[in-house]
Design an enzyme around this catalytic site. Structure first.
Site, PDB file in Angstrom:
ATOM      1  NE  ARG A   1      -3.116 -15.895 -20.585  1.00 51.40           N
ATOM      2  CZ  ARG A   1      -3.200 -17.547 -20.765  1.00 51.40           C
ATOM      3  NH1 ARG A   1      -3.854 -17.732 -21.886  1.00 51.40           N
ATOM      4  NH2 ARG A   1      -3.632 -17.784 -19.976  1.00 51.40           N
TER       5      ARG A   1
ATOM      6  NE  ARG B   1     -11.898 -22.116 -19.756  1.00 51.05           N
ATOM      7  CZ  ARG B   1     -11.851 -23.625 -19.682  1.00 51.05           C
ATOM      8  NH1 ARG B   1     -13.107 -23.937 -20.097  1.00 51.05           N
ATOM      9  NH2 ARG B   1     -10.639 -23.633 -20.182  1.00 51.05           N
TER      10      ARG B   1
ATOM     11  CE  LYS C   1      -6.138 -18.350 -15.717  1.00 50.97           C
ATOM     12  NZ  LYS C   1      -5.481 -18.875 -15.340  1.00 50.97           N
TER      13      LYS C   1
ATOM     14  CE  LYS D   1      -8.568 -25.536 -22.461  1.00 52.51           C
ATOM     15  NZ  LYS D   1      -7.757 -24.493 -22.325  1.00 52.51           N
ATOM     16  CB  SER D   2      -5.888 -30.091 -18.293  1.00 56.01           C
ATOM     17  OG  SER D   2      -5.858 -28.822 -18.015  1.00 56.01           O
TER      18      SER D   2
ATOM     19  NE  ARG E   1     -11.122 -16.806 -18.681  1.00 62.50           N
ATOM     20  CZ  ARG E   1     -10.321 -17.556 -19.088  1.00 62.50           C
ATOM     21  NH1 ARG E   1     -10.584 -18.891 -17.511  1.00 62.50           N
ATOM     22  NH2 ARG E   1     -10.861 -17.861 -20.067  1.00 62.50           N
TER      23      ARG E   1
ATOM     24  CG  ASP F   1      -9.278 -22.598 -16.168  1.00 66.05           C
ATOM     25  OD1 ASP F   1      -8.471 -21.594 -16.171  1.00 66.05           O
ATOM     26  OD2 ASP F   1      -8.679 -23.610 -16.757  1.00 66.05           O
TER      27      ASP F   1
ATOM     28  NE  ARG G   1      -0.633 -31.087 -17.269  1.00 65.63           N
ATOM     29  CZ  ARG G   1      -0.751 -30.014 -17.428  1.00 65.63           C
ATOM     30  NH1 ARG G   1      -2.150 -29.510 -17.553  1.00 65.63           N
ATOM     31  NH2 ARG G   1      -0.892 -28.797 -16.807  1.00 65.63           N
TER      32      ARG G   1
HETATM   33  C1  S3P Z   1      -3.988 -24.919 -16.883  1.00 68.93           C
HETATM   34  C2  S3P Z   1      -3.725 -24.308 -15.294  1.00 68.93           C
HETATM   35  C3  S3P Z   1      -4.140 -23.612 -15.298  1.00 68.93           C
HETATM   36  C4  S3P Z   1      -5.364 -23.003 -16.466  1.00 68.93           C
HETATM   37  C5  S3P Z   1      -5.871 -23.557 -17.302  1.00 68.93           C
HETATM   38  C6  S3P Z   1      -5.313 -25.009 -17.926  1.00 68.93           C
HETATM   39  C7  S3P Z   1      -3.238 -26.049 -17.269  1.00 68.93           C
HETATM   40  O1  S3P Z   1      -3.318 -22.043 -15.732  1.00 68.93           O
HETATM   41  O2  S3P Z   1      -6.398 -21.385 -15.704  1.00 68.93           O
HETATM   42  O3  S3P Z   1      -6.820 -23.214 -18.641  1.00 68.93           O
HETATM   43  O4  S3P Z   1      -3.538 -27.265 -17.738  1.00 68.93           O
HETATM   44  O5  S3P Z   1      -1.822 -26.293 -16.601  1.00 68.93           O
HETATM   45  P1  S3P Z   1      -2.786 -21.378 -14.664  1.00 68.93           P
HETATM   46  O6  S3P Z   1      -1.368 -22.221 -14.822  1.00 68.93           O
HETATM   47  O7  S3P Z   1      -1.469 -19.991 -14.898  1.00 68.93           O
HETATM   48  O8  S3P Z   1      -3.208 -21.649 -13.557  1.00 68.93           O
END
Ligand code: S3P
Length: 444
Positions: A128, A401, A352, A27-28, A356, A325, A32
């Site tokens: 959030r 999650r 989150k 996902k990250s 959580r 996560d 990007r």
């Molecule tokens: C992510 C960073 C994390 C993670 C999120 C995805 C990212 O969050 O919990 O699911 O893709 O940069 P934080 O930056 O708030 O730690």
């Protein structure tokens, strides 16, 4: 933003897990890949993109700001970028759905462009905190008007040219780091982020791959990341590895359900993401890696996971950023370990997609697991390998999650565990239930 009708799901034992699972794209990295491609000059190609709701929200927002994004019949995505500085004023509010990553990173992009964008999201996202990105982006010159408490809906009025800053992260967050680096892309001069605690480094790896002038140095205060602005990004061919955060559910499921023996193919093993594997191995999990390789500049391997008796541990707090996560999945593993697992130093879990710590305590307690809630974590008394009681309906609180973790818990419960709403699973893992069926009989 409105939500689809809640979709309850009843999870009950289905026997041992067997066979091979393929997890969706990371996902990250998917977020990007779309964002950096949208800022390149020319056409990028992305293979293995996660087609979950969160990533699709990013794609829709980038389209609304001028990028051309299309998917071909083979599942390959093509992005025609507008170039750094070329984002257009979106005609309508950008709907971020459930996605914190889309919101915070895109706020960074807008902050240094001469455009104004309004960000809206669902009930979870609207609760959030955005102050963590509002502060640094404001220092760079963006004018941000947020709802009370620094929440969504909010409006970002970008400044072009923005002002380069040096910013030490007050909270270990890859999203905050990335928002500043993205703003820095269109800012003259050098923008510097100092990270006292390392977080996932996909932005750094990929931006360098796209041709940005970016350096990373270990300094006395932590990692120092510098990006030179007014960058020119070159289009790329990207292959997105499988998401270790999605693999987490199968790692835990196979570890807790007796006689399980599975392969999880193509899992990204970037060291900033592998804390859960370290923690599970400390508990006695049988996880091995096969065919290590590099995909898209990221280490990848197939994981072989076999059932094993788990023992409680004190989860080392230094693992927190690399498994942030994965705590809901870890809490489920702890519920089946022998002894009391203590996980502290994870206060970030409170902000989150749901709180959580509180959500998992309530869910596990409803299933008969004894837990103690701490401000920054949870202590859990495990069964020693036997089934949990189950027989409860738990609230997923718009948190994918939580839903997936409690489905896994139900696989070794005396009575079924009902998840009140499993629809949030589609944000990150649309094929989750199909893979569950395959690993538990569908393909045997
Ligand atoms: C992510 C960073 C994390 C993670 C999120 C995805 C990212 O969050 O919990 O699911 O893709 O940069 P934080 O930056 O708030 O730690």
């Amino acid at each position: 933003m409105s939500h689809p009708a809640p979709r309850p799901f009843e999870s009950a034992p289905r026997g041992a897990l067997a066979g091979t699972a393929r997890v969706p794209g990371d996902k990250s990295i998917s977020h990007r890949a779309l964002m950096f491609s949208a800022l390149a000059v020319g056409r990028s190609r992305i293979e293995g993109l996660l087609e979950g709701e969160d990533v699709l929200a990013t794609a829709a927002a980038l389209r609304a700001m001028g990028a051309t994004i299309a998917r071909d019949d083979d599942g390959i995505w093509h992005v025609d970028g507008v170039g750094v500085g070329g984002l257009l004023q979106p005609a309508q509010a950008l709907d971020m759905g459930n996605s914190g990553t889309s919101t915070r990173l895109l706020m960074g992009l807008v902050a240094s462009h001469p455009i104004t964008a309004t960000f809206v999201g669902d009930a979870s996202l609207s609760g959030r905190p955005m102050g963590r990105v509002i502060a640094p982006l404001g220092t760079m010159g963006a004018d941000i008007t947020a709802s009370p408490g620094g929440k969504l809906p909010l409006m970002v009025r970008g400044l072009c040219p923005a002002v380069p800053i040096t910013y030490t992260l007050p909270v270990a967050s890859a999203q905050v780091k990335s928002a500043i680096l993205l703003a820095g892309l269109n800012t003259p001069g050098i923008t510097t982020v100092i990270e006292p605690v390392p977080t996932r480094d996909h932005s750094e790896r990929m931006l360098a791959g796209f041709g940005a002038k970016l350096s990373v140095e270990e300094g006395s205060e932590g990692r120092v990341i510098r990006i030179t602005g007014e960058a020119e990004l070159k289009p790329q061919q990207i292959v997105v590895p499988g998401d270790p955060s999605s693999a987490a559910f199968w790692m835990v499921a196979a570890s807790i359900v007796p006689a399980s023996d599975i392969v999880i193919g193509n899992v990204g093993l970037n060291p900033t993401r592998t804390g859960l594997i370290t923690a599970l191995r400390m508990m006695g999990a049988d996880i091995s890696e096969a065919q290590p390789r590099t995909i898209g500049g990221e280490p990848v391997a197939d994981l072989i996971v076999r059932h094993a008796p788990l023992s409680a541990i004190d989860v080392p707090p230094e693992l927190t950023p690399s498994m942030i996560d994965e705590y809901p999945a870890l809490f489920v593993a702890a519920a089946f370990a022998s002894g009391r697992t203590v996980a502290r130093g994870a206060h970030e879990l409170r902000v989150k997609e749901s709180d959580r710590i509180g959500t998992m305590r309530a869910a596990l307690e409803a299933c008969g697991v004894s837990c103690t809630e701490h401000e920054d974590g949870l202590s859990i008394d495990g069964t020693g390998g036997g089934s949990i009681a189950g027989g409860a309906q738990i609230a997923s609180k718009l948190d994918h999650r939580i839903a997936m973790s409690m489905v896994v818990a139900g696989l070794h419960a005396a009575k079924p565990v009902t998840i009140d709403d499993a629809s949030p699973v589609a944000t990150s893992y649309p094929a989750f239930f199909q893979t569950l069926a395959e690993l538990t009989g569908g393909s045997r």
